[in-house]
Scaffold this active site. Structure first.
Site, PDB file in Angstrom:
ATOM      1  N   CYS A 242       0.811  -1.221   0.000  1.00  0.00           N
ATOM      2  CA  CYS A 242       0.000   0.000   0.000  1.00  0.00           C
ATOM      3  C   CYS A 242       0.847   1.276   0.000  1.00  0.00           C
ATOM      4  CB  CYS A 242      -1.012  -0.037   1.127  1.00  0.00           C
ATOM      5  SG  CYS A 242      -2.550   0.734   0.618  1.00  0.00           S
ATOM      6  N   HIS A 327      -4.177  -5.024   0.419  1.00  0.00           N
ATOM      7  CA  HIS A 327      -3.756  -5.517   1.736  1.00  0.00           C
ATOM      8  C   HIS A 327      -3.826  -7.035   1.810  1.00  0.00           C
ATOM      9  CE1 HIS A 327      -3.287  -1.773   4.109  1.00  0.00           C
ATOM     10  NE2 HIS A 327      -4.004  -1.289   3.110  1.00  0.00           N
ATOM     11  N   GLU A 329      -2.764  -8.935   3.977  1.00  0.00           N
ATOM     12  CA  GLU A 329      -2.995  -9.424   5.353  1.00  0.00           C
ATOM     13  C   GLU A 329      -4.482  -9.365   5.713  1.00  0.00           C
ATOM     14  OE1 GLU A 329      -2.216  -6.445   4.597  1.00  0.00           O
ATOM     15  OE2 GLU A 329      -3.301  -5.076   5.917  1.00  0.00           O
TER      16      GLU A 329
HETATM   17  N1  LIG Z   1      -3.443   1.745   3.232  1.00  0.00           N
HETATM   18  C1  LIG Z   1      -2.467   2.522   2.800  1.00  0.00           C
HETATM   19  O1  LIG Z   1      -1.275   2.269   3.002  1.00  0.00           O
HETATM   20  C2  LIG Z   1      -2.869   3.800   2.121  1.00  0.00           C
HETATM   21  C3  LIG Z   1      -1.792   4.480   1.349  1.00  0.00           C
HETATM   22  C4  LIG Z   1      -2.080   5.943   1.075  1.00  0.00           C
HETATM   23  N2  LIG Z   1      -2.199   6.671   2.292  1.00  0.00           N
HETATM   24  C5  LIG Z   1      -3.335   6.088   0.238  1.00  0.00           C
HETATM   25  O2  LIG Z   1      -4.352   6.501   0.740  1.00  0.00           O
HETATM   26  O3  LIG Z   1      -3.331   5.750  -0.924  1.00  0.00           O
END
Ligand SMILES: NC(=O)CC[C@H](N)C(=O)O
Length: 358
Positions: A242, A327, A329
């Site tokens: 992410c 994600h 996880e």
């Molecule tokens: N879940 C995250 O790591 C989000 C990454 C970043 N803050 C976004 O909104 O794209």
């Protein structure tokens, strides 16, 4: 107490305040049917007011087991129907009392479908939660507050800590890591050192880890430590999730941009471009890597979102570096993608063997 959620475009949604009195943040929506406690405690939501689109929230209560961080960092929570009497064998408390004891601003009884449709057509915007009798000037001064940009600093661990394991040593850059990522790596046998986001690259490398993990986290990736990541690439195998994925993209010379309303939910289909297989993934991101910016780099796009074709995964063509935008996880969400932690282990083994000349 009567409360209002007011969006930057002037639209007003009236409901009841379950806890807290006022809040200001970027209003986003999450489409997960469950997982409200994980959403509340995912540090990537720092600075945001989260609207849950599923109409009934709180029905299975809350439990320590579902916490993803030391506290909630959301600025506010927006619910249609808030269930006051949970029923679950795992429940240790109700969501209402959880929100109250932590003073998390929460408005319920609002038309979350209308809010979502507005955000979907106008894009993510700033909003405030206020008591029903707030004056015009109180509302104006809340809107005048700028949204903070040092959110990674707010959520990262203040101290280095270790989670011992028998397997490879992973230096984890904590930009706002969720506990289930650490659990997934511990389950894969890793010996983990978690580092504050501001740790300089030379200190990370001084640990001589077998691999480096770049975590998820809140905010615009351009406000996060891109230079540190640039110095780490090529020195050790790297896996990013992410925000970690976005930072890798920037550090490798690519660019990121803000999506109109982001991807937040537990059922986002993602295609593995090598196999054609579609995985159902948990997502929470408002930014994405600009595909065009990767065109002349040594990077292969490995995964793509089925809904809007945006980049969801990449791999360096020569270096042991890979990342995903979603994600793996889960927590909440399906665990289709946990295999990626095993892939990281395989990559580390391969690199260790290479270094030993095997
Ligand atoms: N879940 C995250 O790591 C989000 C990454 C970043 N803050 C976004 O909104 O794209």
């Amino acid at each position: 107490m009567i409360g209002k959620l007011i969006l930057e475009d002037g639209s007003v949604f009236q409901g009841m305040l379950a806890s807290g009195t006022k809040a200001v943040g970027e209003v986003v929506f999450n489409t997960g049917m469950t997982g409200y406690q994980e959403v509340l405690t995912d540090p990537s939501y720092c600075g945001q007011i989260v609207t849950m689109t599923y109409p009934l929230i709180g029905n299975y209560g809350v439990a320590e087991l579902f916490e993803q961080a030391r506290q909630s960092f959301v600025r506010g929570f927006v619910i249609s129907e808030l269930c006051g009497q949970p029923s679950s064998w795992q429940a240790e408390d109700s969501l209402v009392s959880y929100l109250k004891s932590r003073n998390i601003p929460c408005i319920y009884g609002v038309d979350t479908r209308a809010i979502t449709r507005r955000i979907r057509s106008h894009g993510t915007m700033k909003g405030v939660i206020v008591p029903g009798d707030a004056t015009e000037s109180e509302i104006a001064s809340l809107f005048a507050e700028s949204l903070c940009t040092d959110v990674v600093e707010e959520v990262t661990t203040k101290e280095i800590y270790r989670i011992p394991g028998e397997g490879p040593h992973i230096a984890v850059m904590d930009f706002g890591i969720k506990r289930n990522i650490l659990n997934s790596m511990a389950k894969a046998g890793c010996d983990i050192t978690v580092l504050p986001a501001g740790t300089p690259a030379n200190e990370v490398l001084a640990l001589n880890p077998d691999g480096i993990f770049l975590s998820n986290g809140p905010g615009d990736p351009k406000d996060a430590p891109v230079d540190t990541v640039r110095e780490l690439i090529g020195k050790k195998p790297v896996f990013g999730i992410c925000l970690g994925h976005q930072l890798l993209g920037l550090a490798l010379g690519g660019d990121t941009y803000k999506l109109k309303f982001g991807h937040r939910g537990s059922n986002h289909p993602v295609k593995d471009l090598a196999t054609g297989r579609v995985y159902i993934t948990s997502q929470n991101h408002g930014y994405a890597i600009d595909e065009k910016s990767l065109a002349n780099l040594d990077v292969t796009i490995t995964h793509r979102a089925v809904n809007d074709e945006t980049v969801e995964g990449m791999r360096h063509k020569t270096l042991p570096v890979f990342s995903v935008q979603y994600h793996p996880e889960a927590a909440p969400g399906p665990d289709d993608s946990t295999y990626l932690f095993e892939e990281f282990m395989k990559l580390l083994n391969k690199e260790t063997n290479k270094a030993r000349g095997n």
